[in-house]
Write a protein that holds these residues in place. Structure first.
Motif, PDB file in Angstrom:
ATOM      1  N   GLY A  87      41.158 104.523 -44.945  1.00  0.00           N
ATOM      2  CA  GLY A  87      39.790 104.991 -44.903  1.00  0.00           C
ATOM      3  C   GLY A  87      39.403 105.717 -46.174  1.00  0.00           C
ATOM      4  N   GLU A  88      38.104 105.978 -46.328  1.00  0.00           N
ATOM      5  CA  GLU A  88      37.594 106.613 -47.536  1.00  0.00           C
ATOM      6  C   GLU A  88      37.661 108.142 -47.483  1.00  0.00           C
ATOM      7  OE1 GLU A  88      36.765 104.987 -50.147  1.00  0.00           O
ATOM      8  OE2 GLU A  88      36.716 102.951 -49.338  1.00  0.00           O
ATOM      9  N   GLY A  89      37.917 108.710 -46.304  1.00  0.00           N
ATOM     10  CA  GLY A  89      37.884 110.164 -46.157  1.00  0.00           C
ATOM     11  C   GLY A  89      39.185 110.852 -46.515  1.00  0.00           C
ATOM     12  N   ARG A  90      39.447 111.964 -45.825  1.00  0.00           N
ATOM     13  CA  ARG A  90      40.595 112.810 -46.154  1.00  0.00           C
ATOM     14  C   ARG A  90      41.934 112.182 -45.785  1.00  0.00           C
ATOM     15  NH1 ARG A  90      41.798 116.035 -41.448  1.00  0.00           N
ATOM     16  NH2 ARG A  90      40.248 115.734 -39.791  1.00  0.00           N
ATOM     17  N   PHE A  91      41.918 111.071 -45.048  1.00  0.00           N
ATOM     18  CA  PHE A  91      43.174 110.408 -44.687  1.00  0.00           C
ATOM     19  C   PHE A  91      43.608 109.379 -45.741  1.00  0.00           C
ATOM     20  CE2 PHE A  91      41.273 111.599 -40.553  1.00  0.00           C
ATOM     21  CZ  PHE A  91      42.312 112.361 -40.040  1.00  0.00           C
ATOM     22  N   LYS A  92      42.744 109.064 -46.687  1.00  0.00           N
ATOM     23  CA  LYS A  92      42.966 107.956 -47.613  1.00  0.00           C
ATOM     24  C   LYS A  92      44.316 108.030 -48.328  1.00  0.00           C
ATOM     25  CE  LYS A  92      40.907 105.425 -51.445  1.00  0.00           C
ATOM     26  NZ  LYS A  92      39.747 105.310 -52.372  1.00  0.00           N
ATOM     27  N   GLU A  93      44.673 109.215 -48.831  1.00  0.00           N
ATOM     28  CA  GLU A  93      45.908 109.359 -49.593  1.00  0.00           C
ATOM     29  C   GLU A  93      47.113 109.687 -48.708  1.00  0.00           C
ATOM     30  OE1 GLU A  93      45.912 108.627 -52.725  1.00  0.00           O
ATOM     31  OE2 GLU A  93      43.726 108.354 -52.752  1.00  0.00           O
ATOM     32  N   ARG A  94      46.884 109.818 -47.403  1.00  0.00           N
ATOM     33  CA  ARG A  94      47.974 110.256 -46.520  1.00  0.00           C
ATOM     34  C   ARG A  94      48.384 109.230 -45.465  1.00  0.00           C
ATOM     35  NH1 ARG A  94      46.916 115.025 -43.347  1.00  0.00           N
ATOM     36  NH2 ARG A  94      44.698 114.535 -43.296  1.00  0.00           N
ATOM     37  N   VAL A  95      47.561 108.241 -45.232  1.00  0.00           N
ATOM     38  CA  VAL A  95      47.850 107.281 -44.158  1.00  0.00           C
ATOM     39  C   VAL A  95      48.538 106.036 -44.710  1.00  0.00           C
ATOM     40  CG1 VAL A  95      45.583 106.168 -44.330  1.00  0.00           C
ATOM     41  CG2 VAL A  95      46.877 106.035 -42.187  1.00  0.00           C
ATOM     42  N   THR A  96      49.521 105.530 -43.970  1.00  0.00           N
ATOM     43  CA  THR A  96      50.218 104.297 -44.336  1.00  0.00           C
ATOM     44  C   THR A  96      50.404 103.433 -43.096  1.00  0.00           C
ATOM     45  OG1 THR A  96      52.367 105.401 -44.065  1.00  0.00           O
ATOM     46  CG2 THR A  96      51.469 105.257 -46.309  1.00  0.00           C
ATOM     47  N   TRP A  97      50.421 102.141 -43.304  1.00  0.00           N
ATOM     48  CA  TRP A  97      50.663 101.174 -42.226  1.00  0.00           C
ATOM     49  C   TRP A  97      52.141 101.203 -41.870  1.00  0.00           C
ATOM     50  CZ3 TRP A  97      48.388  98.281 -38.690  1.00  0.00           C
ATOM     51  CH2 TRP A  97      49.036  97.162 -38.170  1.00  0.00           C
ATOM     52  N   ALA A  98      52.463 101.353 -40.590  1.00  0.00           N
ATOM     53  CA  ALA A  98      53.857 101.405 -40.137  1.00  0.00           C
ATOM     54  C   ALA A  98      54.135 100.356 -39.076  1.00  0.00           C
ATOM     55  CB  ALA A  98      54.173 102.804 -39.588  1.00  0.00           C
ATOM     56  N   GLY A  99      53.235  99.385 -38.957  1.00  0.00           N
ATOM     57  CA  GLY A  99      53.354  98.377 -37.913  1.00  0.00           C
ATOM     58  C   GLY A  99      54.033  97.103 -38.369  1.00  0.00           C
ATOM     59  N   ASP A 100      54.188  96.201 -37.438  1.00  0.00           N
ATOM     60  CA  ASP A 100      54.760  94.871 -37.673  1.00  0.00           C
ATOM     61  C   ASP A 100      54.115  93.921 -36.668  1.00  0.00           C
ATOM     62  OD1 ASP A 100      56.215  92.562 -37.927  1.00  0.00           O
ATOM     63  OD2 ASP A 100      58.173  93.548 -37.965  1.00  0.00           O
ATOM     64  N   LEU A 101      53.172  93.104 -37.149  1.00  0.00           N
ATOM     65  CA  LEU A 101      52.442  92.222 -36.245  1.00  0.00           C
ATOM     66  C   LEU A 101      53.350  91.249 -35.513  1.00  0.00           C
ATOM     67  CD1 LEU A 101      49.095  91.286 -38.043  1.00  0.00           C
ATOM     68  CD2 LEU A 101      49.491  92.930 -36.209  1.00  0.00           C
ATOM     69  N   ASN A 102      54.461  90.848 -36.158  1.00  0.00           N
ATOM     70  CA  ASN A 102      55.390  89.931 -35.497  1.00  0.00           C
ATOM     71  C   ASN A 102      55.984  90.555 -34.235  1.00  0.00           C
ATOM     72  OD1 ASN A 102      55.095  87.877 -37.423  1.00  0.00           O
ATOM     73  ND2 ASN A 102      56.608  88.834 -38.775  1.00  0.00           N
ATOM     74  N   LYS A 103      56.052  91.897 -34.233  1.00  0.00           N
ATOM     75  CA  LYS A 103      56.558  92.617 -33.060  1.00  0.00           C
ATOM     76  C   LYS A 103      55.419  93.225 -32.242  1.00  0.00           C
ATOM     77  CE  LYS A 103      60.888  93.806 -35.392  1.00  0.00           C
ATOM     78  NZ  LYS A 103      61.780  94.913 -35.840  1.00  0.00           N
ATOM     79  N   LYS A 104      54.193  92.855 -32.632  1.00  0.00           N
ATOM     80  CA  LYS A 104      52.980  93.379 -31.980  1.00  0.00           C
ATOM     81  C   LYS A 104      52.950  94.913 -32.013  1.00  0.00           C
ATOM     82  CE  LYS A 104      52.029  89.391 -29.030  1.00  0.00           C
ATOM     83  NZ  LYS A 104      52.909  88.472 -29.742  1.00  0.00           N
ATOM     84  N   ASP A 105      53.350  95.439 -33.147  1.00  0.00           N
ATOM     85  CA  ASP A 105      53.357  96.878 -33.407  1.00  0.00           C
ATOM     86  C   ASP A 105      52.295  97.177 -34.451  1.00  0.00           C
ATOM     87  OD1 ASP A 105      53.833  99.512 -34.096  1.00  0.00           O
ATOM     88  OD2 ASP A 105      55.991  99.275 -34.362  1.00  0.00           O
ATOM     89  N   VAL A 106      51.345  98.064 -34.110  1.00  0.00           N
ATOM     90  CA  VAL A 106      50.246  98.371 -35.032  1.00  0.00           C
ATOM     91  C   VAL A 106      50.190  99.875 -35.316  1.00  0.00           C
ATOM     92  CG1 VAL A 106      48.876  96.353 -34.436  1.00  0.00           C
ATOM     93  CG2 VAL A 106      48.643  98.428 -33.066  1.00  0.00           C
ATOM     94  N   SER A 107      51.353 100.494 -35.374  1.00  0.00           N
ATOM     95  CA  SER A 107      51.431 101.943 -35.579  1.00  0.00           C
ATOM     96  C   SER A 107      51.072 102.321 -37.018  1.00  0.00           C
ATOM     97  CB  SER A 107      52.851 102.436 -35.276  1.00  0.00           C
ATOM     98  OG  SER A 107      53.275 102.036 -33.989  1.00  0.00           O
ATOM     99  N   ILE A 108      50.725 103.598 -37.189  1.00  0.00           N
ATOM    100  CA  ILE A 108      50.458 104.132 -38.533  1.00  0.00           C
ATOM    101  C   ILE A 108      51.181 105.470 -38.688  1.00  0.00           C
ATOM    102  CG2 ILE A 108      48.214 103.001 -38.784  1.00  0.00           C
ATOM    103  CD1 ILE A 108      46.905 105.717 -38.107  1.00  0.00           C
ATOM    104  N   LYS A 109      51.317 105.909 -39.947  1.00  0.00           N
ATOM    105  CA  LYS A 109      51.889 107.211 -40.248  1.00  0.00           C
ATOM    106  C   LYS A 109      50.902 108.019 -41.086  1.00  0.00           C
ATOM    107  CE  LYS A 109      56.777 105.808 -40.236  1.00  0.00           C
ATOM    108  NZ  LYS A 109      58.011 105.682 -41.062  1.00  0.00           N
ATOM    109  N   ILE A 110      50.861 109.317 -40.824  1.00  0.00           N
ATOM    110  CA  ILE A 110      50.000 110.213 -41.598  1.00  0.00           C
ATOM    111  C   ILE A 110      50.866 111.330 -42.161  1.00  0.00           C
ATOM    112  CG2 ILE A 110      47.994 111.737 -41.590  1.00  0.00           C
ATOM    113  CD1 ILE A 110      46.900 110.168 -39.244  1.00  0.00           C
TER     114      ILE A 110
END
Length: 209
Positions: A87-110
């Motif tokens: 996102g463009e807000g305060r999460f932009k530099e802190r959020v990362t994708w932690a999912g794996d679509l092959n495992k149907k995992d769409v988690s994120i890390k902040i």
């Protein structure tokens, strides 16, 4: 590609697929998680779908501050076309994708969670033609370091007055239960001793015959 353009396209796709979608997609996430201030938070989210994941599979994570509404939500991360867009807000530099679509995992890390991050996070998944009608909500509670961690031998932990009152109440309840158990135990022992006395008297009477 700008995030705003990506999100607009995703909403248009959601509108179209809502007309023809089968709504067979189910999303799973915990209702609440607790994270220590200054640490990294993993926001887990998975889904189940009768359709295989593909390039069109999209995920939208949003944030709603405490006391706010979905109308004032902030986009935390958008995943579409196999690419995550912070996102463009305060999460932009802190959020990362932690999912794996092959495992149907769409988690994120902040990263670097702070008290301003308290609030509700929503996980919305689109896997055409399956469409999720309602996003899953996760309540994030940020606490000081050490308060919710188990205490090891020899370590000390600081608690506030409310926590101290709760702990004292738990101790008093435990004490009452132990006293009740002790009283019941002594009552059982006394009854057993009385029965032994009666049996001893009967045996002695038989021996005297």
């Amino acid at each position: 590609m700008r995030l705003g353009t990506v999100v607009s396209a995703a909403f248009l796709f959601l509108l179209i697929t809502n007309v023809h979608g089968s709504f067979a997609l189910e999303v799973y996430a915990p209702e609440e998680i607790t994270v220590e201030n200054g640490t990294q938070a993993l926001l887990p989210c998975t889904f189940k779908s009768s359709e295989v994941t593909r390039k069109e599979t999209s995920v939208i994570w949003r944030y709603i501050e405490d006391g706010g509404s979905s109308k004032g939500s902030t986009t935390v991360l958008m995943f579409t076309g196999g690419i995550p867009y912070p996102g463009e807000g305060r999460f932009k530099e802190r959020v990362t994708w932690a999912g794996d679509l092959n495992k149907k995992d769409v988690s994120i890390k902040i990263d670097k969670i702070n008290f301003k991050d308290n609030g509700t996070y929503t996980c919305d998944v689109l896997n055409p033609p399956d469409v999720n009608d309602l996003p899953k909500e996760i309540k994030l509670r940020v606490v000081e370091k050490g308060l919710d961690n188990p205490v090891q031998d020899g370590e000390y932990v600081t608690i506030d007055k409310q926590q101290a009152r709760g702990l004292l109440n738990d101790i008093e309840n435990m004490y009452e239960k132990v006293e009740g158990f002790k009283n019941n135990m002594w009552a059982s022992i006394s009854q057993y001793q009385e029965e032994l006395k009666q049996l001893k008297a009967k045996v002695s009477k038989v021996l005297q015959m």
